[in-house]
Design a protein around this motif. Structure first.
Motif, PDB file in Angstrom:
ATOM      1  N   TYR A 325       5.630  -3.397  -7.327  1.00 26.58           N
ATOM      2  CA  TYR A 325       5.121  -2.318  -6.478  1.00 26.58           C
ATOM      3  C   TYR A 325       4.092  -2.811  -5.459  1.00 26.58           C
ATOM      4  O   TYR A 325       4.144  -2.450  -4.284  1.00 26.58           O
ATOM      5  N   TYR A 326       3.169  -3.650  -5.909  1.00 26.42           N
ATOM      6  CA  TYR A 326       2.096  -4.071  -5.014  1.00 26.42           C
ATOM      7  C   TYR A 326       2.597  -4.985  -3.904  1.00 26.42           C
ATOM      8  O   TYR A 326       2.087  -4.951  -2.778  1.00 26.42           O
ATOM      9  N   GLY A 329       3.510  -3.769  -0.434  1.00 26.74           N
ATOM     10  CA  GLY A 329       2.486  -3.544   0.579  1.00 26.74           C
ATOM     11  C   GLY A 329       2.630  -4.484   1.760  1.00 26.74           C
ATOM     12  O   GLY A 329       2.220  -4.147   2.879  1.00 26.74           O
ATOM     13  N   LYS A 332       4.882  -2.892   4.212  1.00 24.75           N
ATOM     14  CA  LYS A 332       4.158  -1.801   4.858  1.00 24.75           C
ATOM     15  C   LYS A 332       3.199  -2.334   5.911  1.00 24.75           C
ATOM     16  O   LYS A 332       3.101  -1.789   7.016  1.00 24.75           O
ATOM     17  N   VAL A 387      10.108   1.456  -2.443  1.00 28.66           N
ATOM     18  CA  VAL A 387       9.103   2.326  -3.070  1.00 28.66           C
ATOM     19  C   VAL A 387       9.778   3.440  -3.855  1.00 28.66           C
ATOM     20  O   VAL A 387       9.355   3.779  -4.974  1.00 28.66           O
ATOM     21  N   CYS A 437       3.713   7.159  -5.881  1.00 23.42           N
ATOM     22  CA  CYS A 437       4.192   5.850  -5.423  1.00 23.42           C
ATOM     23  C   CYS A 437       4.024   5.693  -3.919  1.00 23.42           C
ATOM     24  O   CYS A 437       3.550   4.662  -3.441  1.00 23.42           O
ATOM     25  N   HIS A 441       0.280   3.500  -1.311  1.00 23.63           N
ATOM     26  CA  HIS A 441       0.333   2.584  -0.169  1.00 23.63           C
ATOM     27  C   HIS A 441      -0.148   3.267   1.105  1.00 23.63           C
ATOM     28  O   HIS A 441      -0.731   2.618   1.981  1.00 23.63           O
ATOM     29  N   GLN A 442       0.092   4.570   1.204  1.00 28.32           N
ATOM     30  CA  GLN A 442      -0.443   5.289   2.345  1.00 28.32           C
ATOM     31  C   GLN A 442      -1.965   5.330   2.301  1.00 28.32           C
ATOM     32  O   GLN A 442      -2.619   5.358   3.344  1.00 28.32           O
ATOM     33  N   TRP A 444      -4.142   3.026   1.552  1.00 26.83           N
ATOM     34  CA  TRP A 444      -4.789   1.912   2.246  1.00 26.83           C
ATOM     35  C   TRP A 444      -4.204   1.685   3.632  1.00 26.83           C
ATOM     36  O   TRP A 444      -4.879   1.153   4.528  1.00 26.83           O
ATOM     37  N   SER A 445      -2.952   2.097   3.826  1.00 28.51           N
ATOM     38  CA  SER A 445      -2.302   1.869   5.114  1.00 28.51           C
ATOM     39  C   SER A 445      -2.878   2.765   6.205  1.00 28.51           C
ATOM     40  O   SER A 445      -3.070   2.318   7.347  1.00 28.51           O
TER      41      SER A 445
END
Length: 1533
Positions: A325-326, A329, A332, A387, A437, A441-442, A444-445
Motif C-alpha cells: 500500500y505505501y 504513494g 501518486k 489502491v 485506502c 494517500h490523499q 499527504w498528497s
C-alpha cells in the motif's frame, strides 16, 4: 535525365558523401527504403489474399499482439515525423523524401493488416511465412543508416545550427531510435516459437478442412470464455495475472469482460473474472487471521496492565498490506508532479500566442502538454487500480475477521452485541474502513499539491498570492470545525442505524407473531421513531457537507477576485499568460482544498469504524483449555465438581452471596459425573435451568468457579436444541451437514427419526429445499431433522433438549425407542424432557430447581406417578409410518422454494429515476437543476470576463464598430445600433447615461473589478441555494423511500417471508438504505457538477478556438460509444454485486441464529469456509467492476490527452493565421486542462450514479411488486358489537398454500358455539395449525368461508379481524427490550400502579412472577429475541400477553409443548379460570391437555374426521381419537 534526378533528389545524385553521413539521402532512399519496403508490402499483400478467414476465433498469441503494436507505433511515428517535416518545419522538401515517407507508410500499413489477419486465425507456422519474415528483415538496414545520419549531422552542425534546428534534429533522432526499438522488439518475438493449436491450411479450402472447422465448439476468442466439453479445461485464473505489459498498461485484458457485458451475458456471479492471485480470498484471509491471532497473543502478554488500546486490526492491516500500500504513494507523487506541467506549459503557450516566437516552439509546448498529460494519466489510472485492489483485500479480511469473531468469541461476551450491530460491522463499518485506502494517500498528497501550487503562484504574482493563501487557511480552519461536527453526527447516526437494523431483523424473525397480534402499525411507528433520530444526525451531516460544498465551490472565484484586485490596484498589468496561468493554478489549488474536507471526513469515519471493529475484535475468545478440565476421572464422560455458571460476563462471585440471585439463569454448585454409555434424564419446572445445564456442558455459559470435564469436547458434542435450527438448504444437506455421505448410515438415521414417509410425500424427497431456519417445516419436522442431523454426526456424547415435545406422542414414542434407546443405545445420552415416562429406563435422573440440583437418583427414587393420569411406555412403540408428516404451517414446497434474487436487466428503467424524482419532490428537483446550471454559468461568465479584461489591456484603442452607441433619451431607454460589448464599454455609460464612450484607461481596472465582484456575488448565491437545496432533497428522498419500503414489507403476506431470505430483506434496509442516504446523493451531486463543468468546457473551448470543433466531433462519437459500451457492463456488474452481497448477510444472520449448534458440533471451520466462498463470489463481482472502471478510465484519459493536445495545436495553428487572441487561447486552454478529469468524471459519476440508483431500483421493486394482504370484500363496514359472542363457523373451507400442491384443508365444515372450549388433535401435518392460519386470515382461502358471529371474515378488514382474537403461537417470540413492552407492546397498559398490577396478575397466573422479580421486575431486559428466558418461559410470557388482551376468541397452538407437566396443569387451570366465558381453541400434541375440553376436533390429511365430546369418542374404540390416545401410551382413568 541527370537534371530530373537532381531535382528529384534535391541535389546531384551520388552514393557516398564526402563529408557527413556515409550514404547520400537519395541512395539511402532507393537502397534502404524503396526496395525492402516495397518487397515487404508485396509479400504481406500476397499472404493477405491467401489467408483463409476462419469460422472460429481463438485467443491471439502474445507475440503477434506485440508485433502488431510495434508495427502500429512505427507507423504512427513515421506519420507524425512526416507531418512535422512537410507541414510545420520545411516549406520546400525534395520529392525523394515524399517518396520515402509514402513508401514506408504504405508498406507499414499493409504489413499491419497482414499481422492483424494472420493473428486472428490458426496457423501452420512456428513464426510467420518465411518470405514475409525475410522481407521484414531487409527493412532493418534503413533504421541503422538513419540513426547514423542523425547522429553525424547533429554532431557536425551543432555549432552552425540554430536552437530550433538542433531541437528538431534531436526530436528526429529520438523518433528514429523509438522506431528502431520497436523493430528490435519485433525481432525478439520472432525468436519465440508460437504454439500450434491445430493445423490450418492457407491454401484453397478443402472439404476435410471444413469438417475439421465444423467440429470446433469454442465459443469465444479469449481465455475468459467458457469452453465446450471437448476442449481441455484449464484452471480458472484472472487474465490480469498473465496479461502482457501493454495489455496491463491499457487494460486490454478487460476487453472480453466488456464484450460479455455488451452482449448481456453477465447474468450470474460465475460469469465474471476470478480474483487475481494477490487477491485470493482464501489465502489473504487465512494469512490475515494468523497475523491477527499472533498480534493478539503478543498484545495480551505485553500490555496486560496497560489501558492503551491495542489496535490489533490496524497493526494487522499494516503488517499484511503495508509495503504494497505505501509504495503506491510513489505513483501518486509522480502523477501529482506531472500535473503541474499543465499550468507551466499553458503559460508558455499563451506567451507564444501573444508574441512572435517561432512556430516550432509552439509545437514543442503542445507536444509537452501531450506527454505530460499522457504519462500523468497513466500513472493516475494505475494508482487508482492498485489502491482499489488493496481496498478489496481489506474488505475480504475485515469481513472474515468479523465473521470469525462471532464464531470464536465467548458466548456471554457476544451477548452485549446485537444482530443489528454486527450486521453493521460487516456492511457500513467495513465499507468506511475500505474508503480509508484512498483517503490516506490523499491526506499527504493534497498538502503537497497545495504547497507546490502556492510556490508557482508566488512566481506568477509575487506576494499577492498571500491574499489567496490567507483566505484558503481560513477555509481550512473553518473546515476543521465542520469535520469535527460531522464526526459527532456520524457516531450518533451509526448508533441509531444499529438500533434500526436490529429492530427490523427482529421484526422479520417474528413476523408471524406480528401478523397474529396486529402490531404492524405500532412497529412502523417504532421504526420510524428510530429512523427519525437517525435522520436528525443525517441532516446534520448533509447540511454541514453542504456548507463545505458552498465554501469550496465559491473559493476559486473569491480567491481570483482577491488576487487580481490586489495585483491590479498595486499597479501591475495583467497579461493573458499571467491571468490564465493563475486561474489554472487556482483551480489546481481549489481541487485539493475542495477534496480535503471529504478526505478528513472519510478518515474520521474510518477511524470511528475501526474503533468499533477493534472493540469487537478484542472481545475475548472462548478458550476450551481454560473452560474444560482435561483431568477426567477414570471411565467418566462428564464430570462437574462444585461448578457454577452464569449467562453474564465473568466477574468475581461468591456463590453464597446474597446477590447471587441477580445473575441471569445462574447454575450454582453443580456436581455430578456420568460414565460412558449411560442414559441420564434431567427434569425440572420451567426456568429451573435444564437448558442452561446443557449449554454449560457445551461451553455456552461463563464458568464462575469449580471444574467441568467433558470427554471429546474438542471433536464436538451432538447438541439438539429445544428450538431446532435448520439451514436454508435441502433436507439431505441439513442431515449430512458436511460429513461424508454413508448410504447405510443415512437410511438408518432417516428410519429411526421417522422421516421416511416425509420424504415419500415430498415432491423431491430429501432433496427438497426448505426455507430459511426451516420456516416451511412444522415444528415436529424441524425437531426430527435436527435430531437426524445430530445422530448422523456420530458423536460420543448426545445432549437432547426436549426434542420429543414438538412431535405427536406416538411419534415421540417411535423416536424414543428407535433413536434414543435404539441407534444411540451405546452412546452417552443426556435427555431433558417433561415426559417422565421416557425417563423410566434412565440410569440416573437429575432434578433441577432454581439453578441448583435438587435431587439425583434412579427413576424409582425420583419419579412420582400422578394419581389421575398414568403414563406407560411398555410394549413396542407405535409405528411412525402411519403419520402424515406434511407441513403443519403449509404443505411441502417444490425444490426451488427460495427463488434467485430478482435482478433487472439492461439500463436502469426511467420509472426508477421517476421514483427518486417524486421522492425528492418535483418543485425541489427543478430548483436544484436550475441552480446547478446557474452556478456553472456564473463561473463561466467570471472567467470569460477575465479574458475580456486581458484583451482590453492589450488593445491601445477600442474599434469604433464595437463601441459606438446612440441613445434616444426621449424614449427613456437605450437603443443600440450595434450589439453591446460590455468588455469595451465604460461604466460611466451605464451609470450616468451619457452619450460619450471612453476607452479603457488606468481607471477601467475598477470597472472590471466591480463587474467581476458582481459576478462572484451571484455565483456565491447560486452555489448556496444549490448546495443546501440538494442536501434537503436527498434527505426528503431517503425518508420517503424508507417509509414506503417499511410499509410495503409489513403489509406483505406471511408467504412472502417464507420464500424470501431474511438477509435479502435486511440488505434493503441496511446497505441499500445507506446507499440512498449517503452514496447516491453524493454521486448524483458530483455528476451534476461534472456534467455542467464538461458542458462549460466544451462551450468555452469551442468559443475560444472554433476550429477545435473539427477534433471535437469525432471525439464526441467515440466518447458516446465508449460510455454506452461501458454502461452496459457496469450496471450488470453492480446488480451482480448487490445480488451476491445478500447471501453474505443471509448466511451471517443464519449463522448468528445457529451459533450454539455450530459451536457445539465444532463446525466453525466449515462455516468459515462457506463465508469465504460467499465473500469470494461477491469480491469477484467487485473486482470485475473495478477492472471495468479502470478500462473506462484509461480510455477517457487518452481521449482527454487527445483533446488537450488538439486544443494546444489548434491554438498554434490559429495563431499562425491570426485567428485568435491570447485571452481566448488562455481561457480555452485553462478549461481544456481539466477536460481529462471532466470526461472521466462525467462518465464515472454518471455510471456510479446509475449503479447506486440500483439501490433505489431494488427498493422500488419491493415497494411496488411485493404482494400485499387481501383487502376486505364489500364495504368493510362492521358493527361495533361484532365478535362479542365468539361463535365460529367453517363452511366448506379448503386451503391450498400454492398452486399444484395438495390441499392443506379439504372441505372442512364445523361450528363452534360461543364460549365453547374445543381441542384439536391429529397426526403431524394433518392440518391443525392450518385451522388457526385460516381463522386469522394469514393465508387466503381457496374455497369456502369462515364466519365469526355470523359475519364472513372476508368482509372484515384484517387488522380488525386479528385484533378481535388472541393466539399463543407454537414458536414463542419476544422482542429485545423491557419485559413490559413485550407484555403490552402497544401501550394499552401504560406504566402506572393500576396497569402494573394487571401485568403482575397476568404473570402470576402463568407462574412467572417469581422469575421476573428475580430478574429485576417488569422493566428487566429480556435480551435479544428473549434469550434471558428459557423456551418454556417465553411461551408463558406469550400466554400472559394473551391474558391481557381482552378478546372473545383465544387460540393456543402447542402453547404448553415446552412446559413441564406440573406447569402445564397450572396453565390449563388458568385458561379455564381466566377464559371461562371465551371461545378457546387448543391445539396440542399432549392428548391429556385437551381431555377436559367441551368437544374435540380430530384432523387427518386436511379433513375433519371427528368432532364430538372427548368422553364419547373414548368410549368408541374405533374412533380415531381413541386410537391416538391408545397409541400415545396414555391410560385414562
Amino acid at each position: 535525365m541527370d537534371q530530373r534526378l537532381t531535382e528529384f533528389c534535391g541535389k546531384k545524385f551520388s552514393i557516398w558523401n564526402n563529408d557527413g553521413p556515409t550514404f547520400s539521402l537519395c541512395f539511402e532512399t532507393f537502397t534502404f527504403v524503396l526496395a525492402p519496403f516495397t518487397l515487404l508490402a508485396l509479400t504481406s499483400a500476397f499472404y493477405i489474399g491467401r489467408l483463409r478467414p476462419p469460422d472460429v476465433n481463438l485467443r491471439v498469441p502474445s507475440p503477434f499482439n506485440i508485433r502488431r503494436i510495434c508495427t502500429a507505433i512505427t507507423l504512427v511515428i513515421t506519420l507524425g515525423v512526416f507531418i512535422k517535416d512537410a507541414v510545420l518545419i520545411k516549406s520546400n522538401i525534395p520529392a525523394v523524401l515524399f517518396v520515402s515517407y509514402g513508401t514506408r507508410l504504405v508498406s507499414l500499413l499493409v504489413h499491419l493488416i497482414f499481422l492483424w489477419r494472420i493473428g486472428l486465425i490458426h496457423f501452420d507456422y512456428k513464426r510467420s511465412p518465411a518470405t514475409v519474415v525475410l522481407s521484414w528483415a531487409l527493412t532493418l538496414g534503413y533504421y541503422g543508416v538513419q540513426i547514423e545520419r542523425m547522429i553525424v549531422e547533429l554532431m557536425d552542425n551543432v555549432s552552425d545550427k540554430s536552437t530550433l534546428d538542433s531541437i528538431n534534429m534531436i526530436v528526429d533522432l529520438f523518433c528514429v531510435a523509438a522506431m528502431a526499438a520497436c523493430q528490435i522488439t519485433y525481432l525478439v518475438t520472432l525468436l519465440h516459437i508460437n504454439p500450434k493449436y491445430r493445423t490450418v491450411s492457407i491454401l484453397s479450402p478443402t472439404e476435410d478442412l471444413d469438417n475439421l472447422l465444423s467440429q470446433s465448439h469454442l465459443l469465444d476468442s479469449d481465455r475468459y470464455s467458457d469452453l465446450a466439453s471437448d476442449v481441455p479445461s484449464v484452471p480458472e485464473t484472472c487474465p490480469s495475472d498473465s496479461a502482457s505489459c501493454l495489455s496491463s498498461l491499457f487494460f486490454y485484458w478487460v476487453q472480453p469482460l466488456m464484450k460479455k457485458g455488451s452482449k448481456r451475458q453477465l447474468n450470474r456471479e460465475d460469469a465474471v473474472y476470478s480474483l487475481p492471485a494477490d487477491l485470493n480470498t482464501q489465502q489473504i484471509c487465512h494469512s490475515f487471521t494468523q497475523t491477527v491471532d499472533e498480534l493478539s497473543t503478543k498484545q495480551l502478554i505485553e500490555n496486560q496492565n496497560t489501558s492503551t488500546p491495542p489496535r490489533i486490526l490496524l497493526k494487522s492491516l499494516h503488517s499484511k498490506f503495508g509495503r504494497w500500500y505505501y509504495t503506491l504513494g510513489l505513483l501518486k507523487f509522480l502523477s501529482d508532479s506531472l500535473g503541474f506541467a499543465g499550468p507551466l506549459l499553458l503559460n508558455r503557450l499563451v506567451n507564444f500566442v501573444d508574441s512572435n516566437e517561432p512556430l516550432a516552439n509552439g509545437c514543442y509546448y503542445a507536444a509537452g502538454l501531450f506527454l505530460s498529460t499522457l504519462i500523468g494519466s497513466m500513472l493516475a489510472t494505475h494508482f487508482d487500480f492498485q489502491v482499489n485492489k488493496v481496498a478489496t483485500a481489506f474488505k475480504s479480511c475485515l469481513i472474515a475477521s468479523v465473521y470469525n469473531k462471532t464464531l470464536q468469541a465467548k458466548p456471554v461476551a457476544m451477548a452485549k452485541y446485537t444482530t443489528g450491530e454486527i450486521t453493521n460491522f460487516m456492511s457500513t463499518d467495513v465499507n468506511r474502513i475500505v474508503n480509508f485506502c484512498a483517503s490516506f494517500h490523499q491526506f499527504w498528497s493534497l498538502p503537497f499539491q497545495v504547497v507546490v501550487t502556492l510556490i508557482l503562484l508566488y512566481f506568477q504574482v509575487g506576494v499577492v498570492f498571500l491574499a489567496g493563501l490567507g483566505f484558503a487557511l481560513i477555509m481550512i480552519l473553518f473546515n476543521r470545525y465542520l469535520a469535527k461536527k460531522i464526526g459527532e453526527y456520524n457516531r450518533s447516526m451509526m448508533k441509531n442505524k444499529d438500533s434500526r437494523v436490529k429492530l427490523i431483523t427482529e421484526i422479520l424473525l417474528g413476523i408471524r407473531v406480528i401478523k397474529f397480534n396486529v402490531w404492524e402499525g405500532f412497529l412502523i411507528e417504532k421504526v420510524n421513531s428510530i429512523r427519525s433520530d437517525e435522520l436528525k444526525s443525517l441532516k446534520g451531516i448533509k447540511y454541514f457537507d453542504a456548507g463545505c460544498v458552498y465554501l469550496w465551490a465559491t473559493t476559486p472565484v473569491i480567491i481570483s477576485l482577491l488576487i487580481f484586485s490586489i495585483y491590479s490596484v498595486t499597479g501591475h498589468d495583467l497579461t493573458a499568460a499571467k491571468v490564465f496561468t493563475v486561474v489554472a493554478l487556482i483551480n489546481m489549488l481549489i481541487s485539493p482544498l475542495n477534496a480535503f474536507p471529504w478526505v478528513i471526513n472519510g478518515l474520521m469515519e474510518a477511524w470511528i469504524s475501526i474503533n468499533r471493529l477493534e472493540k469487537f475484535v478484542m472481545t475475548p475468545n472462548f478458550n476450551a483449555d481454560e473452560y474444560y478440565n482435561d483431568n477426567m476421572p477414570h471411565e467418566k464422560v462428564v464430570s462437574l465438581h462444585n461448578a457454577s455458571f452464569s449467562w453474564n460476563v465473568s466477574k468475581p462471585l461468591d456463590v453464597n452471596d446474597q446477590d447471587s440471585n441477580q445473575q441471569d439463569q445462574l447454575l450454582c454448585d453443580i456436581s455430578f459425573s456420568i460414565e460412558k454409555g449411560q442414559f441420564i434424564g434431567i427434569m425440572g419446572q420451567v426456568g429451573a435451568g435444564k437448558t442452561s445445564l446443557l449449554s454449560a456442558l457445551c461451553g455456552e455459559l461463563d464458568k464462575l468457579c469449580g471444574n467441568i470435564s467433558v470427554e471429546g469436547h474438542k471433536d464436538g458434542l451432538a447438541y439438539v436444541t429445544q428450538e431446532p435450527w435448520i439451514q436454508h438448504a435441502t433436507i439431505k444437506e441439513n442431515i449430512i451437514w458436511g460429513e461424508v455421505f454413508n448410504k447405510e448410515m443415512y437410511e438408518a438415521v432417516v428410519e429411526c427419526c421417522a422421516l421416511k414417509e416425509d420424504f415419500q410425500s415430498l415432491p423431491n424427497g430429501d432433496h427438497t429445499e426448505v426455507g430459511e431456519n426451516g420456516v416451511t417445516l412444522s415444528g415436529g419436522q424441524k425437531a426430527r431433522v435436527s435430531l437426524a442431523r445430530a445422530v448422523y454426526q456420530n458423536k460420543s456424547l448426545y445432549l437432547l433438549d426436549d426434542p420429543l415435545s414438538a412431535v405427536d406422542q406416538h411419534v415421540a414414542s417411535h423416536l424414543y425407542h428407535q433413536c434414543v434407546a435404539g441407534i444411540l443405545r451405546d452412546r452417552t445420552r443426556i435427555l431433558c424432557t417433561h415426559h417422565t415416562r421416557y425417563l423410566r429406563n434412565a440410569d440416573w435422573i437429575i432434578v433441577l430447581e432454581e439453578g441448583q440440583i435438587k435431587k439425583i437418583g434412579t427413576p424409582a427414587e425420583v419419579l412420582e406417578i400422578e394419581s389421575d393420569h398414568t403414563e406407560q411406555v411398555e410394549g413396542a412403540p407405535a409405528s411412525a409410518n402411519n403419520s402424515d408428516p406434511s407441513n403443519s404451517h403449509e404443505p411441502n414446497l417444490l425444490t426451488s422454494l427460495v427463488q434467485a434474487e430478482e435482478k433487472a436487466v439492461g439500463s436502469v428503467a426511467l420509472s426508477v429515476y421517476k421514483s427518486y424524482w417524486i421522492a425528492v419532490g418535483s418543485c425541489l428537483a427543478i430548483t436544484i437543476l436550475l441552480f446547478v446550471l446557474l452556478m456553472q454559468a456564473s463561473k463561466v461568465v467570471s472567467d470569460w470576463w477575465l479574458s475580456q479584461w486581458v484583451n482590453a489591456n492589450n488593445q491601445s484603442q477600442v474599434p469604433k464598430s464595437l463601441s459606438t452607441i446612440q441613445f434616444n433619451i426621449s424614449e427613456g431607454c437605450y437603443v443600440f445600433d450595434q450589439p453591446l460589448n460590455l468588455a469595451q464599454t465604460s461604466y460611466t455609460v451605464l451609470l450616468k447615461g451619457t452619450g460619450t464612450v471612453s476607452t479603457p484607461t488606468k481607471d477601467s481596472a475598477m470597472w472590471y473589478l466591480m463587474i467581476y465582484g458582481i459576478i462572484a456575488a451571484a455565483n456565491s448565491i447560486f452555489t448556496l441555494v444549490r448546495s443546501f437545496s440538494f442536501a434537503y432533497g436527498g434527505i426528503c428522498a431517503t425518508q420517503t423511500l424508507h417509509n414506503k419500503l417499511l410499509k410495503s414489507i409489513l403489509q406483505a403476506p406471511v408467504s412472502f417471508f417464507d420464500v424470501t431470505p431474511i438477509g435479502r430483506i435486511v440488505n434493503r434496509f441496511s446497505s441499500d438504505v445507506y446507499t440512498v442516504d449517503d452514496t447516491l446523493p453524493f454521486m448524483l451531486n458530483i455528476f451534476l457538477a461534472q456534467f455542467a463543468g464538461l458542458l462549460a468546457t466544451i462551450v468555452i473551448t469551442c468559443y475560444g478556438l472554433p476550429w477545435f470543433t473539427v477534433v471535437l466531433i469525432p471525439l464526441s462519437g467515440f466518447y458516446y460509444y465508449t460510455q454506452h459500451y461501458y454502461r452496459l457492463t457496469s450496471r450488470e456488474l453492480k446488480r451482480l454485486s448487490s445480488i451476491s452481497l445478500s447471501p453474505i448477510y443471509a448466511h451471517f444472520n443464519e449463522s448468528l441464529m445457529g451459533l450454539t449448534t455450530i459451536r457445539a458440533f465444532r463446525k466453525e471451520q466449515m462455516f468459515r469456509e462457506q463465508n469465504l466462498s460467499l465473500v469470494d463470489a461477491n469480491q469477484r463481482c467487485n473486482f470485475s467492476t473495478l477492472a471495468a472502471q479502470e478500462w473506462l478510465a484509461i480510455r477517457l484519459q487518452m481521449m482527454g490527452v487527445v483533446m488537450v493536445t488538439g486544443v494546444a495545436f489548434t491554438a498554434v495553428i490559429e495563431h499562425q493565421h491570426h485567428m485568435t487572441s491570447a485571452g481566448l487561447v488562455g481561457l480555452a486552454l485553462s478549461y481544456a486542462l481539466s477536460v481529462t478529469s471532466r470526461l472521466s468524471g462525467v462518465i464515472t459519476s454518471f455510471t456510479e450514479t446509475e449503479k447506486q440508483m440500483v439501490a433505489v431500483e431494488r427498493q422500488s421493486f419491493y415497494i411496488h411488486n411485493v404482494p400485499h394482504e387481501r383487502a376486505p370484500s364489500g364495504d368493510g363496514v362492521i358493527h361495533r358489537d361484532w365478535s362479542t359472542k365468539g361463535a365460529i363457523e367453517f363452511r366448506h373451507v379448503s386451503l391450498q398454500y400454492r398452486p399444484h400442491l395438495p390441499s392443506a384443508l379439504d372441505d372442512v365444515s364445523f361450528r363452534i358455539r360461543p364460549g365453547e372450549k374445543v381441542g384439536v388433535v391429529g397426526r403431524t401435518g394433518s392440518g391443525k395449525s392450518s385451522l388457526v392460519t385460516c381463522l386469522f386470515g394469514i393465508v387466503p382461502l381457496t374455497r369456502g368461508a369462515i364466519y365469526i358471529d355470523e359475519v364472513s371474515t372476508n368482509r372484515v378488514p384484517l387488522h380488525l379481524l386479528r385484533s378481535k382474537m388472541a393466539v399463543i403461537p407454537q414458536d414463542p417470540f419476544l422482542f429485545s427490550g423491557p419485559l413490559r413492552h413485550n407484555l403490552d407492546p402497544t401501550g394499552q397498559h401504560a406504566a402506572g400502579a393500576l396497569s402494573d398490577s394487571k401485568l403482575w396478575i397476568a404473570l402470576e397466573s402463568c407462574g412467572l412472577r417469581r422469575a421476573v422479580e428475580s430478574m429485576g421486575g417488569l422493566d428487566c431486559d429480556v435480551g435479544e429475541r428473549g434469550k434471558r428466558f428459557s423456551t418454556g418461559q417465553r411461551q408463558l410470557v406469550c400466554l400472559a400477553r394473551a391474558l391481557l388482551k381482552d378478546v372473545q376468541i383465544v387460540c393456543l397452538d402447542e402453547a404448553t409443548a415446552n412446559i413441564d407437566l406440573q406447569s402445564d396443569a397450572l396453565i390449563q387451570e388458568t385458561v379455564r379460570k381466566c377464559f371461562q366465558n371465551r371461545t378457546v381453541i387448543t391445539i396440542a400434541h399432549r392428548v391429556e391437555t385437551i381431555l377436559d375440553c367441551d368437544r374435540v376436533i380430530v384432523m387427518e390429511n386436511g379433513k375433519l374426521v371427528e368432532f364430538e365430546e372427548p368422553g364419547k369418542l373414548l368410549r368408541d374404540p374405533s374412533s380415531l381419537f381413541a386410537q391416538l390416545v391408545a397409541k400415545s401410551g396414555l391410560v385414562v382413568n
